[in-house]
Design a protein around this motif. Sequence first.
Motif, mmCIF file in Angstrom:
data_model
loop_
_atom_site.group_PDB
_atom_site.id
_atom_site.type_symbol
_atom_site.label_atom_id
_atom_site.label_comp_id
_atom_site.label_asym_id
_atom_site.label_seq_id
_atom_site.Cartn_x
_atom_site.Cartn_y
_atom_site.Cartn_z
ATOM 1 N N SER A 1 -28.292 6.154 -29.413
ATOM 2 C CA SER A 1 -29.631 6.390 -29.945
ATOM 3 C C SER A 1 -30.427 7.181 -28.932
ATOM 4 C CB SER A 1 -30.347 5.064 -30.256
ATOM 5 O OG SER A 1 -30.466 4.275 -29.092
ATOM 6 N N ALA A 2 -31.425 7.905 -29.404
ATOM 7 C CA ALA A 2 -32.164 8.817 -28.542
ATOM 8 C C ALA A 2 -32.774 8.085 -27.349
ATOM 9 C CB ALA A 2 -33.260 9.508 -29.344
ATOM 10 N N GLY A 3 -32.446 8.585 -26.170
ATOM 11 C CA GLY A 3 -33.059 8.042 -24.967
ATOM 12 C C GLY A 3 -32.496 6.735 -24.471
ATOM 13 N N SER A 4 -31.503 6.168 -25.147
ATOM 14 C CA SER A 4 -30.991 4.861 -24.735
ATOM 15 C C SER A 4 -30.094 4.958 -23.512
ATOM 16 C CB SER A 4 -30.197 4.219 -25.877
ATOM 17 O OG SER A 4 -28.967 4.901 -26.077
ATOM 18 N N GLY A 5 -29.490 6.117 -23.323
ATOM 19 C CA GLY A 5 -28.564 6.277 -22.216
ATOM 20 C C GLY A 5 -27.199 5.666 -22.481
ATOM 21 N N ARG A 6 -27.025 4.994 -23.604
ATOM 22 C CA ARG A 6 -25.743 4.375 -23.942
ATOM 23 C C ARG A 6 -24.918 5.339 -24.783
ATOM 24 N NH1 ARG A 6 -26.344 -0.905 -27.013
ATOM 25 N NH2 ARG A 6 -24.086 -0.918 -26.646
ATOM 26 N N THR A 7 -23.641 5.421 -24.463
ATOM 27 C CA THR A 7 -22.765 6.330 -25.184
ATOM 28 C C THR A 7 -21.505 5.614 -25.630
ATOM 29 O OG1 THR A 7 -21.749 7.040 -23.105
ATOM 30 C CG2 THR A 7 -23.562 8.386 -23.942
ATOM 31 N N VAL A 8 -20.880 6.172 -26.641
ATOM 32 C CA VAL A 8 -19.562 5.726 -27.080
ATOM 33 C C VAL A 8 -18.678 6.968 -27.142
ATOM 34 C CG1 VAL A 8 -20.370 3.739 -28.393
ATOM 35 C CG2 VAL A 8 -20.196 5.974 -29.514
ATOM 36 N N ILE A 9 -17.392 6.748 -27.133
ATOM 37 C CA ILE A 9 -16.442 7.859 -27.166
ATOM 38 C C ILE A 9 -15.871 7.989 -28.572
ATOM 39 C CG2 ILE A 9 -14.236 8.688 -26.280
ATOM 40 C CD1 ILE A 9 -14.945 7.344 -23.633
ATOM 41 N N GLU A 10 -16.010 9.176 -29.129
ATOM 42 C CA GLU A 10 -15.533 9.439 -30.483
ATOM 43 C C GLU A 10 -14.766 10.750 -30.511
ATOM 44 O OE1 GLU A 10 -18.917 9.604 -33.002
ATOM 45 O OE2 GLU A 10 -19.397 7.460 -32.825
ATOM 46 N N LYS A 11 -13.986 10.960 -31.577
ATOM 47 C CA LYS A 11 -13.329 12.238 -31.783
ATOM 48 C C LYS A 11 -14.349 13.271 -32.237
ATOM 49 C CE LYS A 11 -8.687 10.609 -33.011
ATOM 50 N NZ LYS A 11 -7.637 10.608 -34.054
ATOM 51 N N SER A 12 -14.216 14.478 -31.740
ATOM 52 C CA SER A 12 -15.058 15.578 -32.199
ATOM 53 C C SER A 12 -14.644 15.965 -33.617
ATOM 54 C CB SER A 12 -14.911 16.777 -31.263
ATOM 55 O OG SER A 12 -15.559 17.906 -31.799
ATOM 56 N N SER A 13 -15.606 16.261 -34.434
ATOM 57 C CA SER A 13 -15.309 16.622 -35.824
ATOM 58 C C SER A 13 -14.931 18.090 -35.965
ATOM 59 C CB SER A 13 -16.525 16.337 -36.712
ATOM 60 O OG SER A 13 -17.646 17.095 -36.267
ATOM 61 N N SER A 14 -15.164 18.890 -34.913
ATOM 62 C CA SER A 14 -14.907 20.325 -35.036
ATOM 63 C C SER A 14 -14.054 20.893 -33.911
ATOM 64 C CB SER A 14 -16.233 21.099 -35.093
ATOM 65 O OG SER A 14 -17.014 20.829 -33.944
ATOM 66 N N ARG A 15 -14.263 20.428 -32.698
ATOM 67 C CA ARG A 15 -13.543 21.016 -31.571
ATOM 68 C C ARG A 15 -12.116 20.476 -31.505
ATOM 69 N NH1 ARG A 15 -14.406 20.516 -25.167
ATOM 70 N NH2 ARG A 15 -13.607 22.552 -24.562
ATOM 71 N N LYS A 16 -11.157 21.364 -31.335
ATOM 72 C CA LYS A 16 -9.759 20.949 -31.314
ATOM 73 C C LYS A 16 -8.916 22.054 -30.672
ATOM 74 C CE LYS A 16 -10.213 20.585 -35.672
ATOM 75 N NZ LYS A 16 -10.045 20.297 -37.119
ATOM 76 N N LEU A 17 -7.721 21.686 -30.285
ATOM 77 C CA LEU A 17 -6.733 22.634 -29.774
ATOM 78 C C LEU A 17 -5.524 22.607 -30.686
ATOM 79 C CD1 LEU A 17 -6.623 21.933 -25.925
ATOM 80 C CD2 LEU A 17 -7.887 23.704 -27.119
ATOM 81 N N ARG A 18 -4.783 23.685 -30.690
ATOM 82 C CA ARG A 18 -3.520 23.625 -31.405
ATOM 83 C C ARG A 18 -2.373 23.602 -30.403
ATOM 84 N NH1 ARG A 18 -2.681 28.954 -35.014
ATOM 85 N NH2 ARG A 18 -4.108 30.399 -34.005
ATOM 86 N N PHE A 19 -1.440 22.721 -30.676
ATOM 87 C CA PHE A 19 -0.264 22.537 -29.838
ATOM 88 C C PHE A 19 0.987 22.844 -30.650
ATOM 89 C CE2 PHE A 19 -3.094 20.290 -27.128
ATOM 90 C CZ PHE A 19 -2.474 20.128 -25.903
ATOM 91 N N GLY A 20 2.003 23.358 -30.004
ATOM 92 C CA GLY A 20 3.300 23.475 -30.630
ATOM 93 C C GLY A 20 3.916 22.095 -30.794
ATOM 94 N N LYS A 21 4.495 21.836 -31.934
ATOM 95 C CA LYS A 21 5.110 20.532 -32.167
ATOM 96 C C LYS A 21 6.206 20.251 -31.142
ATOM 97 C CE LYS A 21 4.223 20.556 -37.159
ATOM 98 N NZ LYS A 21 4.833 20.591 -38.518
ATOM 99 N N GLN A 22 6.953 21.291 -30.768
ATOM 100 C CA GLN A 22 8.028 21.095 -29.801
ATOM 101 C C GLN A 22 7.479 20.715 -28.434
ATOM 102 O OE1 GLN A 22 11.315 21.133 -30.736
ATOM 103 N NE2 GLN A 22 11.561 20.177 -28.722
ATOM 104 N N THR A 23 6.303 21.251 -28.073
ATOM 105 C CA THR A 23 5.674 20.887 -26.802
ATOM 106 C C THR A 23 5.389 19.396 -26.761
ATOM 107 O OG1 THR A 23 4.644 23.064 -26.551
ATOM 108 C CG2 THR A 23 3.654 21.249 -25.330
ATOM 109 N N LEU A 24 4.854 18.861 -27.844
ATOM 110 C CA LEU A 24 4.556 17.431 -27.898
ATOM 111 C C LEU A 24 5.836 16.615 -27.911
ATOM 112 C CD1 LEU A 24 1.574 17.417 -30.435
ATOM 113 C CD2 LEU A 24 1.491 17.316 -27.946
ATOM 114 N N ARG A 25 6.823 17.070 -28.663
ATOM 115 C CA ARG A 25 8.095 16.340 -28.695
ATOM 116 C C ARG A 25 8.710 16.269 -27.299
ATOM 117 N NH1 ARG A 25 9.310 19.736 -33.250
ATOM 118 N NH2 ARG A 25 8.908 18.688 -35.226
ATOM 119 N N ASN A 26 8.645 17.378 -26.564
ATOM 120 C CA ASN A 26 9.230 17.419 -25.231
ATOM 121 C C ASN A 26 8.574 16.426 -24.285
ATOM 122 O OD1 ASN A 26 10.982 19.432 -26.036
ATOM 123 N ND2 ASN A 26 9.781 21.095 -25.131
ATOM 124 N N GLN A 27 7.312 16.124 -24.545
ATOM 125 C CA GLN A 27 6.583 15.156 -23.724
ATOM 126 C C GLN A 27 6.667 13.739 -24.287
ATOM 127 O OE1 GLN A 27 5.160 15.818 -20.800
ATOM 128 N NE2 GLN A 27 5.770 17.959 -20.933
#
Length: 242
Positions: free
Chosen positions: A115-141
């Motif tokens: 809430s505005a000015g509360s200084g308290r935060t929570v961690i959420e997924k961004s609704s717009s910002r993202k990266l694209r990864f190769g599926k093989q890159t993720l599989r390799n890890q």
Amino acid sequence: MSTLQERLRQVMAGPPKISQAALARACGIKPPSVNDWISGKTKTIEGQNLLRAAEFLKVTPMWLATGKGAMRKAGPAVAPVSNAAMLGPISVWDDDTPLDDDEVYVPFLKEVELSAGSGRTVIEKSSSRKLRFGKQTLRNQGVQFDQAVCVTVHGNSMEPVLPDGSTVGVDKSSTAVKDGKMYAIDHGGELRVKTLYRMPGGGLRFRSFNQDEHPDEEYTAQQLAESGISVLGKVFWYSVLL
């Protein structure tokens, strides 16, 4: 302040004396690359090469990279090499960018004020910002597509390995702490990236690469619970913005 060339020559002169070929093998690179460091042709070492070289030479990454701080630390001589792999500069894509058949979108986590000015935060997924990864890159890890998220590193606590603005990939399914590995942490709504070590009784030690400015933090199991600290997942990938 000494140069990278001078620092390398100092520590490699020994005892024991360390050859360029041995350092190249330890870093997983070709000897001409190490020769470029020693000759002064290359002025800096970054990322995984910096970590591997510092570990092999038994010096701190900060000293090797910049000449600042202690050459060696008491206890563990250097921050250990993480399982994370550096894959180079990345690009951010929006919702209108089509995926290739062998790619997936990986969302970013962000801090959201309750809430505005509360200084308290929570961690959420961004609704717009993202990266694209190769599926093989993720599989390799060994990372499942739906368990991968990205986090932006803020501040200088993880320099010189992860400068301010670096991006790391996090495997949310891997939250069991293994000593010396990097993890993303939810610290009461603040996103942090640290190297973690287990302590007796369920506590954790947070370690930064820049230990001169950011000494170790230690939390008992009770303090972890009271502070709202939880491990979000293990870092499996990172990229440094140059």
